[in-house]
Design an enzyme around this catalytic site. Structure first.
Site, mmCIF file in Angstrom:
data_model
loop_
_atom_site.group_PDB
_atom_site.id
_atom_site.type_symbol
_atom_site.label_atom_id
_atom_site.label_comp_id
_atom_site.label_asym_id
_atom_site.label_seq_id
_atom_site.Cartn_x
_atom_site.Cartn_y
_atom_site.Cartn_z
ATOM 1 N N ASP A 59 -12.975 9.146 4.033
ATOM 2 C CA ASP A 59 -13.339 9.777 2.771
ATOM 3 C C ASP A 59 -12.516 9.207 1.616
ATOM 4 O O ASP A 59 -11.343 8.863 1.777
ATOM 5 C CB ASP A 59 -13.082 11.286 2.896
ATOM 6 C CG ASP A 59 -13.403 12.050 1.626
ATOM 7 O OD1 ASP A 59 -14.598 12.249 1.347
ATOM 8 O OD2 ASP A 59 -12.457 12.448 0.903
ATOM 9 N N GLU A 111 -16.137 5.403 2.339
ATOM 10 C CA GLU A 111 -16.891 5.960 1.216
ATOM 11 C C GLU A 111 -16.229 5.516 -0.096
ATOM 12 O O GLU A 111 -15.228 6.085 -0.531
ATOM 13 C CB GLU A 111 -16.911 7.490 1.291
ATOM 14 C CG GLU A 111 -17.670 8.143 0.137
ATOM 15 C CD GLU A 111 -17.031 9.422 -0.354
ATOM 16 O OE1 GLU A 111 -17.756 10.254 -0.933
ATOM 17 O OE2 GLU A 111 -15.799 9.603 -0.188
#
Length: 552
Positions: A223, A249
């Protein structure tokens, strides 16, 4: 663009003569890295995002149980991997009175590495991971190294201030030449961890090993990678799980970089490919997402997955929406920071599921909002054609909308979205049949090597299918769509509303003569066929709305 706003059994094989005994074979799972070392696990994955933003509110403390129970269905639907929520407990809570929104507990403002969180208990997590892996669905955990809830009491992880463990411990708050952080702040930066610190590095390395060894991890989704160096992700993977799958991401537009940074004047493709090169992981295709949001359908060719260089395509992880960008069932509709308009959703899934890259399907689109049949059909087309992350793609000009031909390992596909293309032979050579025609011809897919013409909905019924826990009824027959008599590739019938009658509707080529049978098979182990329908094969010629029935 919108920014991050979250705080966040015996085997009774009664085999009929029509069934070839030697076809109960599992396809070998691809694994490993690309030639340039990117961990894409062979490029053959179809990933399900196994949660949405609101599951901690719509199914509090029970989500892992739901995943465990649904594992056989997830596998039967065609998914090879599942992106799991953050496994660490999160006690955060926030609200914004200006717009009436609230949240917390999703894992992105986590407390410590204890697994007893709002998705369920430690034992429930292990049960879900075991069920998913046993069903052939690889478990990929969401990992949040950049930020955590710094102030919550009674932590199992205590990181004192003043020792360089936190971004705000740095003399210049981690921004200048003496900074101890190598990425962007999360919100104000007060909760940011300095991942470069040896203690923090080791803490995450050991937790990744723990997830691999004790919680069934086959890979990780990282993330907010804009908050720390890509090289650190590569190092973690080398130390903890070098052969595992990983994806980063990187949601950051070129205009968000400072004027002195080369990325300020670069393309979305170049930015995310650079991160993939440094992190040695696949990367979410925000270049494609940006074109889906802001361009025409013809512009979708400009995603990373449409790049003419295979080294770029094979790193792309394509998606339509996720827990951040799209809507979710439950309070406030979830995050929906960059949601694709509803009118483009089916076209977008047709695109990512027939083209290169590694596609991710959002849970709510698949299992909450009625797109499961459409998505399942596209996944079947993708698998039958042998389309993978590195497959070749050619875009064709001179037509409206988007027209592309994709070279899978077994079939060539021609895709036409909102297009006036009349015949696939206008753009590709071969004997084509239509695999999909949806939305009044706005979504069309042709493929080589498949008999029949346009597809029709055929209803399958298996009567008196009395099963035990862990078994289901499947249809298997003499076509690729029915597994070519291979029980491991049979189609699960999911409608049990009239149990012990099992029902299902399949999209099949029209005017096709089929022979098939009902089988009772173990959901997790396709080789465990418990019962074959006795007697002669069922026969049907496919036509729209026809029902064909077998009976045990």
């Amino acid at each position: 663009m919108n920014r991050y706003l979250r705080i966040a059994c015996l085997t009774a094989a009664m085999v009929p003569l029509a069934y070839p005994l030697d076809s109960l074979v599992h396809a070998a799972d691809a694994s490993g890295k690309t030639a340039s070392g990117v961990r894409n696990h062979g490029g053959d994955e179809i990933i399900l995002q196994g949660f949405h933003w609101n599951v901690v509110r719509t199914a509090p403390n029970n989500w892992y149980n739901i995943l465990k129970d649904k594992a056989p269905t997830i596998a039967a639907d065609g998914f090879t991997s599942i992106w799991m929520p953050v496994p660490w407990r999160d006690f955060s809570s926030w609200s914004d009175s200006s717009n009436g929104t609230s949240g917390g507990g999703e894992g992105y403002f986590w407390h410590d590495f204890n697994k007893n969180g709002r998705y369920g208990s430690d034992a429930q997590l292990k049960g879900a991971a075991t069920a998913l892996n046993n069903a052939g669905v690889k478990v990929v955990y969401d990992i949040v190294p950049n930020h955590m809830n710094r102030g919550y009491p009674q932590k199992e992880i205590n990181l004192p201030a003043g020792q360089g463990l936190w971004r705000n411990d740095c003399a210049d708050n981690g921004n200048g030449p003496n900074g101890c952080d190598d990425g962007d702040r999360f919100i104000g930066g007060e909760a940011d961890l300095n991942t470069a610190h040896a203690q923090n590095y080791a803490m995450f390395r050991d937790e990744l090993k723990n997830l691999k060894n004790n919680y069934g991890a086959k890979g990780f989704r990282f993330d907010f990678v804009r908050g720390y160096a890509g090289e650190r992700v590569d190092a973690w993977m080398k130390d903890a799980y070098d052969s595992g799958y990983c994806v980063g991401e990187l949601w950051k537009s070129p205009g968000e970089y400072p004027a002195s940074d080369w990325r300020r004047n670069a393309s979305w493709q170049e930015i995310i490919k650079d991160w993939s090169d440094r992190g040695k992981c696949s990367v979410f295709d925000f270049a494609l997402k940006e074109r889906m949001q802001n361009g025409s359908i013809s512009d979708w060719r400009n995603g990373l997955n449409g790049n003419p260089d295979v080294r770029w395509r094979e790193t792309a992880v394509t998606f339509v929406d996720n827990h951040d960008t799209g809507y979710s069932p439950g309070p406030n509709g979830g995050q929906h920071h960059w949601a694709l308009p509803d009118s483009l959703r089916k076209q977008a899934y047709a695109y990512i599921l027939t083209t290169p890259g590694t596609p991710v399907v959002y849970w709510s689109h698949m299992y909450d909002w009625g797109l499961d049949g459409f998505i399942r059909q596209l996944m079947q087309i993708r698998k039958a054609a042998g389309v993978k992350a590195a497959s070749a793609i050619t875009f064709h000009n001179g037509f409206s909308g988007l027209v592309a031909s994709i070279s899978g390992s077994t079939q060539t596909l021609v895709l036409a979205l909102n297009s006036n293309l009349a015949n696939p032979n206008q753009v590709a050579s071969g004997s084509f049949t239509q695999a999909l025609n949806s939305d009044n011809g706005q979504i069309r897919v042709w493929r080589t090597g498949s008999s029949g013409g346009s597809t029709v909905a055929v209803n399958f019924r298996c009567e008196n299918g009395v099963t035990q826990l862990g078994d289901s009824v499947y249809a298997v027959g003499n076509s690729a769509d029915l597994g070519n008599w291979n029980a491991a590739s049979a189609v699960r019938l999911t409608d049990t509303s009239a149990y012990p009658t099992w029902k299902g509707t399949l999209q099949l080529p029209a005017n096709q003569a089929l022979e098939w049978k009902c089988i009772i098979r173990n959901e997790a182990n396709p080789s465990q066929v418990k019962q074959w329908q006795p007697g002669a094969n069922n026969k049907v010629t496919t036509a729209a709305g026809v029902t064909t029935t077998g009976r045990f």
